[in-house]
Design a protein around this motif. Sequence first.
Motif, PDB file in Angstrom:
ATOM      1  N   LYS A 110       0.822  -1.202   0.000  1.00 27.34           N
ATOM      2  CA  LYS A 110       0.000   0.000   0.000  1.00 27.34           C
ATOM      3  C   LYS A 110       0.858   1.255   0.000  1.00 27.34           C
ATOM      4  O   LYS A 110       0.622   2.193  -0.770  1.00 27.34           O
ATOM      5  CB  LYS A 110      -0.920  -0.008   1.218  1.00 27.34           C
ATOM      6  N   SER A 111       1.865   1.283   0.863  1.00 27.12           N
ATOM      7  CA  SER A 111       2.766   2.430   0.920  1.00 27.12           C
ATOM      8  C   SER A 111       3.515   2.605  -0.391  1.00 27.12           C
ATOM      9  O   SER A 111       3.683   3.732  -0.883  1.00 27.12           O
ATOM     10  CB  SER A 111       3.744   2.246   2.082  1.00 27.12           C
ATOM     11  N   TYR A 112       3.952   1.510  -0.969  1.00 26.89           N
ATOM     12  CA  TYR A 112       4.684   1.566  -2.242  1.00 26.89           C
ATOM     13  C   TYR A 112       3.807   2.179  -3.330  1.00 26.89           C
ATOM     14  O   TYR A 112       4.253   3.052  -4.092  1.00 26.89           O
ATOM     15  CB  TYR A 112       5.117   0.155  -2.635  1.00 26.89           C
ATOM     16  N   GLU A 113       2.563   1.751  -3.383  1.00 29.50           N
ATOM     17  CA  GLU A 113       1.644   2.276  -4.404  1.00 29.50           C
ATOM     18  C   GLU A 113       1.356   3.757  -4.175  1.00 29.50           C
ATOM     19  O   GLU A 113       1.247   4.531  -5.135  1.00 29.50           O
ATOM     20  CB  GLU A 113       0.348   1.465  -4.384  1.00 29.50           C
ATOM     21  N   GLU A 114       1.236   4.172  -2.906  1.00 27.61           N
ATOM     22  CA  GLU A 114       0.997   5.585  -2.613  1.00 27.61           C
ATOM     23  C   GLU A 114       2.163   6.448  -3.063  1.00 27.61           C
ATOM     24  O   GLU A 114       1.970   7.519  -3.649  1.00 27.61           O
ATOM     25  CB  GLU A 114       0.763   5.766  -1.110  1.00 27.61           C
ATOM     26  N   HIS A 115       3.383   5.997  -2.799  1.00 29.22           N
ATOM     27  CA  HIS A 115       4.561   6.755  -3.214  1.00 29.22           C
ATOM     28  C   HIS A 115       4.696   6.779  -4.735  1.00 29.22           C
ATOM     29  O   HIS A 115       5.062   7.803  -5.329  1.00 29.22           O
ATOM     30  CB  HIS A 115       5.817   6.155  -2.586  1.00 29.22           C
ATOM     31  N   GLU A 116       4.401   5.660  -5.355  1.00 27.98           N
ATOM     32  CA  GLU A 116       4.468   5.601  -6.818  1.00 27.98           C
ATOM     33  C   GLU A 116       3.456   6.553  -7.438  1.00 27.98           C
ATOM     34  O   GLU A 116       3.762   7.275  -8.405  1.00 27.98           O
ATOM     35  CB  GLU A 116       4.207   4.170  -7.270  1.00 27.98           C
ATOM     36  N   ARG A 117       2.270   6.582  -6.866  1.00 26.24           N
ATOM     37  CA  ARG A 117       1.231   7.483  -7.355  1.00 26.24           C
ATOM     38  C   ARG A 117       1.631   8.933  -7.121  1.00 26.24           C
ATOM     39  O   ARG A 117       1.384   9.807  -7.970  1.00 26.24           O
ATOM     40  CB  ARG A 117      -0.087   7.140  -6.644  1.00 26.24           C
ATOM     41  N   TRP A 118       2.241   9.210  -5.958  1.00 26.32           N
ATOM     42  CA  TRP A 118       2.659  10.583  -5.678  1.00 26.32           C
ATOM     43  C   TRP A 118       3.666  11.079  -6.712  1.00 26.32           C
ATOM     44  O   TRP A 118       3.668  12.263  -7.075  1.00 26.32           O
ATOM     45  CB  TRP A 118       3.281  10.705  -4.281  1.00 26.32           C
ATOM     46  N   GLY A 119       4.517  10.194  -7.201  1.00 25.08           N
ATOM     47  CA  GLY A 119       5.532  10.599  -8.166  1.00 25.08           C
ATOM     48  C   GLY A 119       4.976  11.274  -9.403  1.00 25.08           C
ATOM     49  O   GLY A 119       5.683  12.031 -10.078  1.00 25.08           O
ATOM     50  N   GLN A 120       3.700  11.054  -9.684  1.00 24.09           N
ATOM     51  CA  GLN A 120       3.080  11.702 -10.841  1.00 24.09           C
ATOM     52  C   GLN A 120       3.077  13.219 -10.698  1.00 24.09           C
ATOM     53  O   GLN A 120       3.009  13.945 -11.696  1.00 24.09           O
ATOM     54  CB  GLN A 120       1.659  11.179 -11.022  1.00 24.09           C
ATOM     55  N   ASN A 121       3.151  13.711  -9.453  1.00 24.06           N
ATOM     56  CA  ASN A 121       3.187  15.166  -9.242  1.00 24.06           C
ATOM     57  C   ASN A 121       4.435  15.812  -9.823  1.00 24.06           C
ATOM     58  O   ASN A 121       4.454  17.024 -10.075  1.00 24.06           O
ATOM     59  CB  ASN A 121       3.118  15.473  -7.743  1.00 24.06           C
ATOM     60  N   LEU A 122       5.490  15.035 -10.020  1.00 24.96           N
ATOM     61  CA  LEU A 122       6.751  15.591 -10.506  1.00 24.96           C
ATOM     62  C   LEU A 122       6.879  15.557 -12.024  1.00 24.96           C
ATOM     63  O   LEU A 122       7.779  16.187 -12.577  1.00 24.96           O
ATOM     64  CB  LEU A 122       7.927  14.825  -9.885  1.00 24.96           C
ATOM     65  N   GLU A 123       6.010  14.837 -12.680  1.00 21.96           N
ATOM     66  CA  GLU A 123       6.159  14.659 -14.125  1.00 21.96           C
ATOM     67  C   GLU A 123       6.151  15.966 -14.906  1.00 21.96           C
ATOM     68  O   GLU A 123       6.930  16.123 -15.852  1.00 21.96           O
ATOM     69  CB  GLU A 123       5.075  13.695 -14.630  1.00 21.96           C
ATOM     70  N   PRO A 124       5.336  16.983 -14.544  1.00 23.97           N
ATOM     71  CA  PRO A 124       5.373  18.241 -15.316  1.00 23.97           C
ATOM     72  C   PRO A 124       6.685  19.009 -15.171  1.00 23.97           C
ATOM     73  O   PRO A 124       6.948  19.926 -15.966  1.00 23.97           O
ATOM     74  CB  PRO A 124       4.205  19.041 -14.729  1.00 23.97           C
ATOM     75  N   TYR A 125       7.512  18.660 -14.184  1.00 26.69           N
ATOM     76  CA  TYR A 125       8.701  19.452 -13.880  1.00 26.69           C
ATOM     77  C   TYR A 125       9.999  18.777 -14.303  1.00 26.69           C
ATOM     78  O   TYR A 125      11.078  19.315 -14.072  1.00 26.69           O
ATOM     79  CB  TYR A 125       8.735  19.741 -12.368  1.00 26.69           C
ATOM     80  N   GLN A 126       9.897  17.615 -14.922  1.00 30.21           N
ATOM     81  CA  GLN A 126      11.070  16.889 -15.413  1.00 30.21           C
ATOM     82  C   GLN A 126      12.123  16.714 -14.311  1.00 30.21           C
ATOM     83  O   GLN A 126      13.321  16.902 -14.548  1.00 30.21           O
ATOM     84  CB  GLN A 126      11.669  17.589 -16.634  1.00 30.21           C
ATOM     85  N   ILE A 127      11.665  16.362 -13.138  1.00 27.73           N
ATOM     86  CA  ILE A 127      12.542  16.118 -11.998  1.00 27.73           C
ATOM     87  C   ILE A 127      12.736  14.619 -11.844  1.00 27.73           C
ATOM     88  O   ILE A 127      11.764  13.866 -11.720  1.00 27.73           O
ATOM     89  CB  ILE A 127      11.968  16.743 -10.721  1.00 27.73           C
ATOM     90  N   GLU A 128      13.967  14.204 -11.849  1.00 29.09           N
ATOM     91  CA  GLU A 128      14.274  12.778 -11.802  1.00 29.09           C
ATOM     92  C   GLU A 128      13.789  12.165 -10.493  1.00 29.09           C
ATOM     93  O   GLU A 128      14.054  12.674  -9.409  1.00 29.09           O
ATOM     94  CB  GLU A 128      15.783  12.559 -11.939  1.00 29.09           C
ATOM     95  N   HIS A 129      13.090  11.069 -10.618  1.00 27.11           N
ATOM     96  CA  HIS A 129      12.655  10.294  -9.457  1.00 27.11           C
ATOM     97  C   HIS A 129      12.336   8.882  -9.938  1.00 27.11           C
ATOM     98  O   HIS A 129      12.001   8.666 -11.105  1.00 27.11           O
ATOM     99  CB  HIS A 129      11.415  10.923  -8.811  1.00 27.11           C
ATOM    100  N   ARG A 130      12.424   7.947  -9.035  1.00 27.54           N
ATOM    101  CA  ARG A 130      12.096   6.575  -9.420  1.00 27.54           C
ATOM    102  C   ARG A 130      11.785   5.746  -8.182  1.00 27.54           C
ATOM    103  O   ARG A 130      12.209   6.066  -7.075  1.00 27.54           O
ATOM    104  CB  ARG A 130      13.229   5.936 -10.216  1.00 27.54           C
ATOM    105  N   MET A 131      11.035   4.704  -8.412  1.00 28.29           N
ATOM    106  CA  MET A 131      10.742   3.750  -7.358  1.00 28.29           C
ATOM    107  C   MET A 131      11.810   2.657  -7.371  1.00 28.29           C
ATOM    108  O   MET A 131      12.227   2.189  -8.426  1.00 28.29           O
ATOM    109  CB  MET A 131       9.357   3.130  -7.559  1.00 28.29           C
ATOM    110  N   LEU A 132      12.249   2.279  -6.177  1.00 27.22           N
ATOM    111  CA  LEU A 132      13.242   1.228  -6.019  1.00 27.22           C
ATOM    112  C   LEU A 132      12.604   0.032  -5.332  1.00 27.22           C
ATOM    113  O   LEU A 132      11.769   0.185  -4.431  1.00 27.22           O
ATOM    114  CB  LEU A 132      14.412   1.715  -5.152  1.00 27.22           C
ATOM    115  N   SER A 133      13.000  -1.154  -5.751  1.00 26.53           N
ATOM    116  CA  SER A 133      12.604  -2.352  -5.023  1.00 26.53           C
ATOM    117  C   SER A 133      13.441  -2.454  -3.747  1.00 26.53           C
ATOM    118  O   SER A 133      14.436  -1.730  -3.581  1.00 26.53           O
ATOM    119  CB  SER A 133      12.815  -3.597  -5.881  1.00 26.53           C
ATOM    120  N   GLY A 134      13.073  -3.359  -2.868  1.00 29.01           N
ATOM    121  CA  GLY A 134      13.848  -3.551  -1.647  1.00 29.01           C
ATOM    122  C   GLY A 134      15.283  -3.939  -1.943  1.00 29.01           C
ATOM    123  O   GLY A 134      16.223  -3.444  -1.297  1.00 29.01           O
TER     124      GLY A 134
END
Length: 443
Positions: A110-134
């Motif tokens: 659940k937390s992973y999905e929330e963080h992944e979804r939050w990352g969409q906020n950065l897409e208009p700004y071309q700011i590097e971000h990514r989700m990492l596995s454990g």
Amino acid sequence: MPGPYVDPFHGDADLPGKVDVVIIGGGIIGASTALELAERGVSVALCEKGGIGHEQSSRNWGWVRISRRDPREVALMAEALRIWSGLDERIGRPTGYTRAGIIFTCTDDKSYEEHERWGQNLEPYQIEHRMLSGNELNDLLPGSRMKVKGALYTPTDGRAEPQKAAPAIAEAARDKGAYVLTECAVRGIELAAGAVCGVVTERGSIACSQVVLAGGAWSNLFSGRFGIDLPQLKVMNTVLRTKPLEGGPDQAIWAEDFAIRKRRDGGYTVASGHENIVDIVPASFRYARDFLPSLRSEWRSLSFRLGGRFLDEARLSRNWEMDEASPFEYNRVLDPKPSSRISDGAFKALRKSFPVFEKAEIAQKWAGYIDVTPDAVPVISPVDAIPGFHIATGFSGHGFGIGPAAGRLMADIVTGRPPLVDPHHFRFSRFSDGSKIELISGF
């Protein structure tokens, strides 16, 4: 134990008779606003009741982050990242800023999905971000024993030194012609035909046409004296720092039980990842209805207590005269006693996750008061009821990183320039115009 050691700053000896703008409060917001105005040729006086940066501006974690921000702050924080990247060169002094990345761990799906979804906020700004596995996270952090689902990693996020930044920015503002006055509390504003015409300080009056209140945790008390009801409460956060340590992570890390940031001296700032203390005070009852939605979603991270702070605030005068000492002169610096229970718990969890910290020595502990609004979004706005009066406060624990951009936006508003970003979300009137005041949980 005293608060953190802040780079010394010696205020100006002489009080100006007249300036265009007076700024009340010498934290990073006030200092950044002063610098922006001075660079534009506006005459400005920054008045601080104590020392520059001695309250929450020097007591915070030192994170400069866009990750996991309230989406309403993302556009302003994107501008802040750009400002920080050239700030040291611009002001000719070190703030300790570096881009080292920030990691927010996710304990479950659940937390992973929330963080992944939050990352969409950065897409208009071309700011590097990514989700990492454990596994990817453990590869990035050698020596880690964290057992988590994964993490949100934003390499462009960074860190700076809270004990250096506000004094350095204030010095740069003075270089550009600003007056910077320490041990100089502003007792109140003076009005002519209902509009600002000056301020009264403990050292005398200063004529001006505009005032910016950047008073942090003191802003509610000051504005209330002049009939402005700013819904604001305080949350106490405890921090410790270690002596220099080799082999620890370079990135700042947030986990459920701890949060860390490497310091310029090689030590680390350590705090709880989730727990803060809320002192029950008279204002707690006055603003209970305003803050109820926040409490419903964040109560697990707040420890409420009833103690001496209730009486301290109950005794504060809320209607002092301009020719008498104000409450700001009786308490120059808010320096609450840190919670050893919280800091020791965070340090224990850190050592469990990173065995290298078994060798770390605690150098100091301190606490500070975070000024919060009901929606955890700041006020950066004019106050319609008093022409010439502006507020820049309520940054809710997010002020250090966003400070340089908040100062630029406030300067835009004061000077009538096109704003750096749309200031709609930061308007003071949202608390009285029927707008839905909403806390976006988890950010």
